[in-house]
Motif scaffolding. Structure first.
Motif: not given
Length: 305
Positions: A112-118, A147-154, A182-193
């Motif tokens: 949630r927040g600004a990361w998902l729209p990004a 590669p920077v997107v999941p890093v920013a998500g974390v 857990t939060r890192t897995a959520a970030v990867l689950a959204v950004s990878v696909p």
């Protein structure tokens, strides 16, 4: 629930307070869903010196609790007229269960927040530039940023700066490294696909394949988590994410002449393409995972930076 139950030694050490804090938190997490172990732990705690004090607290709480008023005795007189039949109550929908609720609660700040729209902007923007604006060389730009997107998500999903309930979350049995993962897995689950699909849809040009960023993205994410055990999450992600962008973009900007996207594609081939490059990223991911496991106790302290 699994078939695992706490050993007698584990229960005894928890009761007398000699169990290390990470192990105690792990046991408390297990007690949320195991009544058998909860009963044993409760009995062990009552048998310690603190048992008498706990009993006094329990009696005081029960004594201060308001008593329920006596309910009126229902009348047994038969109705003189026919009563309407009660309507059938609608079936209640099944609740998601405590485990799913805990998982959604733990992963919430990551998506949630600004990361998902990004993330959506990067993925859909790449496709729009490739086909809507007919811009060539979109894939190199996407592979440089991905590669920077999941890093920013974390960075945006863990810490007092990102989570208004961080202090409460950090005091639960699910806190520490488990909460971060857990939060890192959520970030990867959204950004990878999303980013991989966008890479498949845009023209290939001279850049590496659409999936070439996956191992670097995983390695940089794990490196950020391992480094965060020393310097905090935000500083660690700034170092790893900024380091990647400098490594990719600095030679491109410094090289004279030629098209920018062509030089970027050439630099990405050097960094991502081929077995040696991917093998190096895989080794970096394994090394970062080992360092992260070694620094696990650092996540048991409250993140305030």
């Amino acid at each position: 629930m699994t078939g695992w139950h706490a050993s007698d030694d584990l229960v005894t050490r928890y009761g007398d307070g000699s169990l290390p804090e990470p192990d105690a938190w792990s046991l408390e997490k297990h007690l949320e869903t195991c009544g058998r172990c909860a009963t044993r732990v409760s009995r062990a705690v009552r048998e310690t010196a603190a048992g008498a004090a706990l009993a006094q607290v329990r009696e005081a709480v029960l004594g201060a609790a308001p008593t329920r008023p006596a309910t009126a005795t229902p009348t047994t007189a038969k109705p003189t007229t026919a009563q309407p039949r009660p309507r059938a109550r609608p079936l209640a929908l099944p609740s998601p269960g405590p485990r799913l609720a805990h998982l959604l609660w733990a992963a919430g700040p990551a998506v949630r927040g600004a990361w998902l729209p990004a993330v959506l902007l990067v993925a859909f923007g790449a496709v729009a530039l490739a086909y809507g604006a007919d811009i060539t060389g979109v894939r190199p730009l996407l592979l440089a940023v991905a590669p920077v997107v999941p890093v920013a998500g974390v960075a945006l999903s863990y810490g007092a700066h990102a989570d208004p309930l961080h202090e409460i979350a950090a005091s639960t049995p699910s806190a520490g490294l488990r909460l971060v993962l857990t939060r890192t897995a959520a970030v990867l689950a959204v950004s990878v696909p999303l980013l991989t699909l966008a890479g498949l849809l845009v023209p290939s040009s001279d850049a590496p394949g659409a999936a070439a960023w996956l191992l670097p993205g995983l390695a940089l994410t794990l490196a950020s988590l391992a480094l965060a055990g020393y310097v905090g999450v935000r500083t660690a992600t700034a170092v790893t994410g900024g380091g990647w962008l400098c490594a990719v973009l600095a030679p491109v900007l410094a090289a004279p002449g030629g098209r920018l996207t062509a030089r970027l594609a050439e630099q990405l081939q050097y960094c991502l393409d081929g077995a040696p490059a991917q093998g190096g990223w895989a080794a970096a991911a394994v090394l970062s995972a080992v360092l992260l496991a070694a620094r696990r106790p650092a996540y048991d302290r409250l993140e305030t930076r």
